[in-house]
Design a protein around this motif. Structure first.
Motif, PDB file in Angstrom:
ATOM      1  N   UNK A 110      29.644  29.105  50.511  1.00  0.00           N
ATOM      2  CA  UNK A 110      29.451  30.755  50.847  1.00  0.00           C
ATOM      3  C   UNK A 110      30.633  31.231  49.993  1.00  0.00           C
ATOM      4  N   UNK A 111      31.096  30.831  49.049  1.00  0.00           N
ATOM      5  CA  UNK A 111      32.218  31.541  48.055  1.00  0.00           C
ATOM      6  C   UNK A 111      31.929  31.232  46.798  1.00  0.00           C
ATOM      7  N   UNK A 112      32.405  31.813  45.805  1.00  0.00           N
ATOM      8  CA  UNK A 112      32.577  31.743  44.363  1.00  0.00           C
ATOM      9  C   UNK A 112      33.753  31.561  43.835  1.00  0.00           C
ATOM     10  N   UNK A 113      33.801  30.980  42.835  1.00  0.00           N
ATOM     11  CA  UNK A 113      35.125  30.617  42.081  1.00  0.00           C
ATOM     12  C   UNK A 113      35.483  31.843  40.947  1.00  0.00           C
ATOM     13  N   UNK A 114      36.513  32.246  40.892  1.00  0.00           N
ATOM     14  CA  UNK A 114      37.014  33.196  39.939  1.00  0.00           C
ATOM     15  C   UNK A 114      38.349  33.128  39.398  1.00  0.00           C
ATOM     16  N   UNK A 115      38.529  33.345  38.264  1.00  0.00           N
ATOM     17  CA  UNK A 115      40.029  33.125  37.532  1.00  0.00           C
ATOM     18  C   UNK A 115      40.723  34.552  37.536  1.00  0.00           C
ATOM     19  N   UNK A 116      41.912  34.451  37.954  1.00  0.00           N
ATOM     20  CA  UNK A 116      42.878  35.626  38.223  1.00  0.00           C
ATOM     21  C   UNK A 116      44.427  35.346  37.572  1.00  0.00           C
ATOM     22  N   UNK A 117      45.247  36.106  36.825  1.00  0.00           N
ATOM     23  CA  UNK A 117      46.494  35.966  36.878  1.00  0.00           C
ATOM     24  C   UNK A 117      47.045  35.858  38.160  1.00  0.00           C
ATOM     25  N   UNK A 118      48.059  35.125  38.230  1.00  0.00           N
ATOM     26  CA  UNK A 118      48.703  34.586  39.402  1.00  0.00           C
ATOM     27  C   UNK A 118      49.318  35.514  40.231  1.00  0.00           C
ATOM     28  N   UNK A 119      49.900  36.615  39.332  1.00  0.00           N
ATOM     29  CA  UNK A 119      50.704  38.006  40.144  1.00  0.00           C
ATOM     30  C   UNK A 119      49.589  38.910  40.578  1.00  0.00           C
ATOM     31  N   UNK A 120      48.293  39.058  39.845  1.00  0.00           N
ATOM     32  CA  UNK A 120      47.427  39.626  40.594  1.00  0.00           C
ATOM     33  C   UNK A 120      46.508  38.971  41.694  1.00  0.00           C
ATOM     34  N   UNK A 121      46.449  37.759  41.705  1.00  0.00           N
ATOM     35  CA  UNK A 121      45.898  36.986  42.721  1.00  0.00           C
ATOM     36  C   UNK A 121      46.867  37.264  44.129  1.00  0.00           C
ATOM     37  N   UNK A 122      48.107  36.883  43.891  1.00  0.00           N
ATOM     38  CA  UNK A 122      48.977  37.194  45.112  1.00  0.00           C
ATOM     39  C   UNK A 122      49.019  38.628  45.740  1.00  0.00           C
ATOM     40  N   UNK A 123      48.939  39.553  44.807  1.00  0.00           N
ATOM     41  CA  UNK A 123      48.696  41.011  45.361  1.00  0.00           C
ATOM     42  C   UNK A 123      47.453  41.109  45.891  1.00  0.00           C
ATOM     43  N   UNK A 124      46.199  40.496  45.646  1.00  0.00           N
ATOM     44  CA  UNK A 124      45.027  40.836  46.224  1.00  0.00           C
ATOM     45  C   UNK A 124      45.037  39.967  47.564  1.00  0.00           C
ATOM     46  N   UNK A 125      45.457  38.777  47.734  1.00  0.00           N
ATOM     47  CA  UNK A 125      45.459  38.113  48.619  1.00  0.00           C
ATOM     48  C   UNK A 125      46.403  38.489  49.770  1.00  0.00           C
ATOM     49  N   UNK A 126      47.273  39.142  49.386  1.00  0.00           N
ATOM     50  CA  UNK A 126      48.123  40.011  50.797  1.00  0.00           C
ATOM     51  C   UNK A 126      47.276  41.141  51.125  1.00  0.00           C
TER      52      UNK A 126
END
Length: 292
Positions: free
Chosen positions: A34-50
């Motif tokens: 029930x998920x997809x894999x996506x690629x993000x720059x690490x800095x953008x990912x951390x900001x979104x995850x928070x």
């Protein structure tokens, strides 16, 4: 614990691209994907995850994120914090609970608040270091495997807090152990112990896996460290061949010889069950039955 803020992680981790799980709901299901894999720059990912809500998103503004770091070549190389994130690895000291040559991997785990991962087991001993945020861990003993409705190394019971007992009636027999990891806590998860994690807050953890069996016991083409030991894989394959042979018999004969085989397995392979006195002692110090 103090240093790993969102801004610090984004600065030190930089724009290295990472492959992340993105789910429209916080309870991730690996069996039904029930998920997809996506690629993000690490800095953008951390900001979104928070974030609780996202202005930039793939599926929806309240989607959940999960990172399980990978090796340089994900198909061949285990994750190693010191190689993938050397600037951040300087802040993390691998606990000396095993010999250096036993080291297998160190895995970055970063998840959105409220994210829950499926119940599964690993084939290696590991330590889960909760660096920031709070995380609930629910564990089940390997001896309760028969009650967890397994497909491979994963349980089909996704909602362990409110299980569907019509579909999974035996699940109530599994003894549940639960703890909440605070920042700085370290949890030892022995091989084959089932675990289910729930991020109570945005948080960062590091899993450290090591080979507690002899090196030849493990599949050499396993960068994730989650394939069953070589001997166990051979035994399971032999079982499938045996079940195929049993299909040649009428149903009543098949039932009879299958029961004999189960008895042989119990006598040859099961660990000794505790005596009544030992069992009563275990109950006092461990988990009570559901009828209690």
């Amino acid at each position: 614990m103090r240093a790993w803020t969102v801004s610090y992680l984004a600065l030190k981790g930089g724009q290295r691209e990472v492959k992340v799980h993105v789910s429209p709901e916080p309870r991730m299901d690996f069996l039904h994907k029930n998920f997809v894999y996506r690629t993000l720059p690490f800095d953008k990912f951390v900001q979104r995850a928070a974030e609780a809500k996202h202005t930039d998103f793939f599926i929806s503004e309240d989607e959940s994120y999960y990172l399980r770091s990978l090796g340089e070549d994900a198909r061949k190389e285990p994750a190693d914090l010191r190689k993938q994130f050397p600037e951040l690895a300087e802040d993390f000291q691998i606990p000396e609970f095993f010999e250096p040559e036993q080291f297998f991997s160190s895995v970055f785990r970063i998840s959105s608040p409220g994210l829950q991962l499926w119940t599964h087991y690993d084939v290696m001993d590991n330590l889960l270091a909760q660096v920031t945020g709070r995380k609930r861990i629910v564990l089940y003993s390997p001896k309760d495997a028969l009650y967890l409705y397994l497909t491979g190394d994963k349980s089909e019971v996704l909602d362990i807090d409110n299980p569907d007992l019509q579909r999974y009636p035996e699940f109530v027999k599994a003894c549940r152990y639960e703890c909440v990891l605070e920042p700085g806590d370290l949890l030892f998860i022995p091989a084959l112990w089932f675990h289910n994690t729930l991020a109570l807050e945005f948080g960062i953890g590091v899993n450290v896996f090591w080979r507690h069996l002899t090196p030849e016991s493990y599949d050499k083409k396993d960068p994730y460290g989650n394939k069953d030991p070589v001997a166990a894989t051979r035994a399971l394959q032999a079982l499938e061949r045996t079940l195929g042979i049993l299909e040649e018999l009428p149903s009543d004969h098949r039932d009879f010889y299958a029961r004999r085989m189960v008895l042989r397995i119990q006598n040859r392979a099961y660990l000794r069950e505790p005596s009544e006195a030992e069992y009563e002692t275990l109950q006092k110090h461990s988990c009570l039955t559901h009828s209690d």
